[in-house]
Write a protein that holds these residues in place. Structure first.
Motif, PDB file in Angstrom:
ATOM      1  N   GLY A 188      -3.702   3.874  11.640  1.00  0.00           N
ATOM      2  CA  GLY A 188      -4.611   2.890  11.064  1.00  0.00           C
ATOM      3  C   GLY A 188      -3.949   1.649  10.509  1.00  0.00           C
ATOM      4  O   GLY A 188      -4.625   0.794   9.931  1.00  0.00           O
ATOM      5  N   LYS A 189      -2.623   1.531  10.662  1.00  0.00           N
ATOM      6  CA  LYS A 189      -1.891   0.397  10.089  1.00  0.00           C
ATOM      7  C   LYS A 189      -1.092  -0.339  11.167  1.00  0.00           C
ATOM      8  O   LYS A 189      -0.638   0.263  12.137  1.00  0.00           O
ATOM      9  CB  LYS A 189      -0.931   0.878   9.000  1.00  0.00           C
ATOM     10  N   ILE A 190      -0.893  -1.638  10.945  1.00  0.00           N
ATOM     11  CA  ILE A 190      -0.048  -2.433  11.829  1.00  0.00           C
ATOM     12  C   ILE A 190       1.403  -2.190  11.439  1.00  0.00           C
ATOM     13  O   ILE A 190       1.798  -2.451  10.303  1.00  0.00           O
ATOM     14  CB  ILE A 190      -0.382  -3.935  11.708  1.00  0.00           C
ATOM     15  N   ALA A 191       2.216  -1.690  12.370  1.00  0.00           N
ATOM     16  CA  ALA A 191       3.606  -1.370  12.062  1.00  0.00           C
ATOM     17  C   ALA A 191       4.543  -2.544  12.319  1.00  0.00           C
ATOM     18  O   ALA A 191       5.622  -2.617  11.745  1.00  0.00           O
ATOM     19  CB  ALA A 191       4.049  -0.159  12.882  1.00  0.00           C
ATOM     20  N   ILE A 246       0.353  -7.284  17.225  1.00  0.00           N
ATOM     21  CA  ILE A 246      -0.797  -8.184  17.105  1.00  0.00           C
ATOM     22  C   ILE A 246      -0.893  -8.974  18.410  1.00  0.00           C
ATOM     23  O   ILE A 246       0.012  -9.726  18.760  1.00  0.00           O
ATOM     24  CB  ILE A 246      -0.639  -9.145  15.908  1.00  0.00           C
ATOM     25  N   VAL A 247      -1.970  -8.778  19.136  1.00  0.00           N
ATOM     26  CA  VAL A 247      -2.188  -9.483  20.395  1.00  0.00           C
ATOM     27  C   VAL A 247      -3.206 -10.590  20.142  1.00  0.00           C
ATOM     28  O   VAL A 247      -4.341 -10.320  19.749  1.00  0.00           O
ATOM     29  CB  VAL A 247      -2.682  -8.522  21.498  1.00  0.00           C
ATOM     30  N   TYR A 248      -2.774 -11.828  20.342  1.00  0.00           N
ATOM     31  CA  TYR A 248      -3.625 -12.992  20.054  1.00  0.00           C
ATOM     32  C   TYR A 248      -3.179 -14.142  20.953  1.00  0.00           C
ATOM     33  O   TYR A 248      -2.366 -13.932  21.877  1.00  0.00           O
ATOM     34  CB  TYR A 248      -3.533 -13.363  18.578  1.00  0.00           C
ATOM     35  N   PHE A 283      -4.305  -4.779   6.987  1.00  0.00           N
ATOM     36  CA  PHE A 283      -4.045  -3.605   7.807  1.00  0.00           C
ATOM     37  C   PHE A 283      -2.571  -3.243   7.872  1.00  0.00           C
ATOM     38  O   PHE A 283      -2.135  -2.509   8.747  1.00  0.00           O
ATOM     39  CB  PHE A 283      -4.597  -3.840   9.215  1.00  0.00           C
ATOM     40  N   MET A 284      -1.784  -3.756   6.920  1.00  0.00           N
ATOM     41  CA  MET A 284      -0.341  -3.460   6.919  1.00  0.00           C
ATOM     42  C   MET A 284       0.004  -2.537   5.748  1.00  0.00           C
ATOM     43  O   MET A 284      -0.753  -2.381   4.828  1.00  0.00           O
ATOM     44  CB  MET A 284       0.454  -4.765   6.842  1.00  0.00           C
TER      45      MET A 284
END
Length: 203
Positions: free
Chosen positions: A65-68, A73-75, A202-203
């Motif tokens: 559930g967290k950004i590691a 991050i795809v943008y 989300f980190m």
């Protein structure tokens, strides 16, 4: 016929395509509400007229559930994840036109096993500077399509909510549950002024 979802509803993606669905195309769309132009030709010469809504869709690939890592991050500045599982199809600078404004391709079979959630978010580029928020946007939606046939499987219309003052939106998520991929319609607005601030949640 595509499944129409309400906020908070979840749907199993396994139920589609005879349980063989492995590639999905996520389409996100929105329209700006026409704002009354003030100041006539002087406004157009010196500024202050209607500005385009540049909404940016992004995906947060999460572990537990967290950004590691920022690489997850795809943008518009990082169009493809290193795993090859997620690919952003490019940035739409105005939001004009029919159908999807931005699309993201996901190969579910290529998502590494330690990733459990793909969170789809949209933020307004330079929202504070341009004095724009999601209360000035209509017809916002997220839809899931079969990645091979482009057949629409499910859709979530973000209508009826009070998004005045909201500068970003957590639209929905694709997540693993007991070795099964599901989609959750979220539709939560935030006042984060940019993608960097939204990411910190989300980190």
């Amino acid at each position: 016929m595509a499944v129409s979802l309400q906020k908070g509803q979840k749907v199993s993606l396994v139920k589609f395509n005879g349980g063989k669905l492995s590639k999905i195309l996520v389409g996100l769309g929105w329209d700006a509400i026409e704002q009354e132009k003030k100041g006539g030709f002087l406004s157009r010469i010196f500024g202050g007229g209607k500005k385009d809504f540049d909404c940016d869709a992004s995906v947060f690939m999460c572990k537990n559930g967290k950004i590691a890592s920022v690489n997850d991050i795809v943008y518009f500045g990082n169009l493809q994840h290193a795993s090859g599982a997620v690919e952003h199809k490019g940035d739409n600078l105005t939001g004009e036109g029919e159908g999807d404004d931005e699309q993201i391709f996901v190969d579910l079979n290529k998502v590494p096993a330690d990733y459990d959630k793909l969170i789809f978010v949209v933020n307004i580029y330079k929202a504070v500077d341009r004095k724009q928020d999601f209360g000035m946007i209509k017809n916002a939606f997220i839809r899931i399509m079969d990645g091979d046939t482009a057949e629409e499987l499910c859709r979530y219309e973000l209508s009826g909510g009070d998004y005045n003052g909201m500068l970003a939106m957590v639209v929905g998520e694709v997540y693993r549950y007991k070795n099964e991929w599901k989609f959750n319609a979220i539709g939560n607005g935030t006042k984060d002024p940019g993608l960097q601030e939204l990411t910190k949640r989300f980190m």
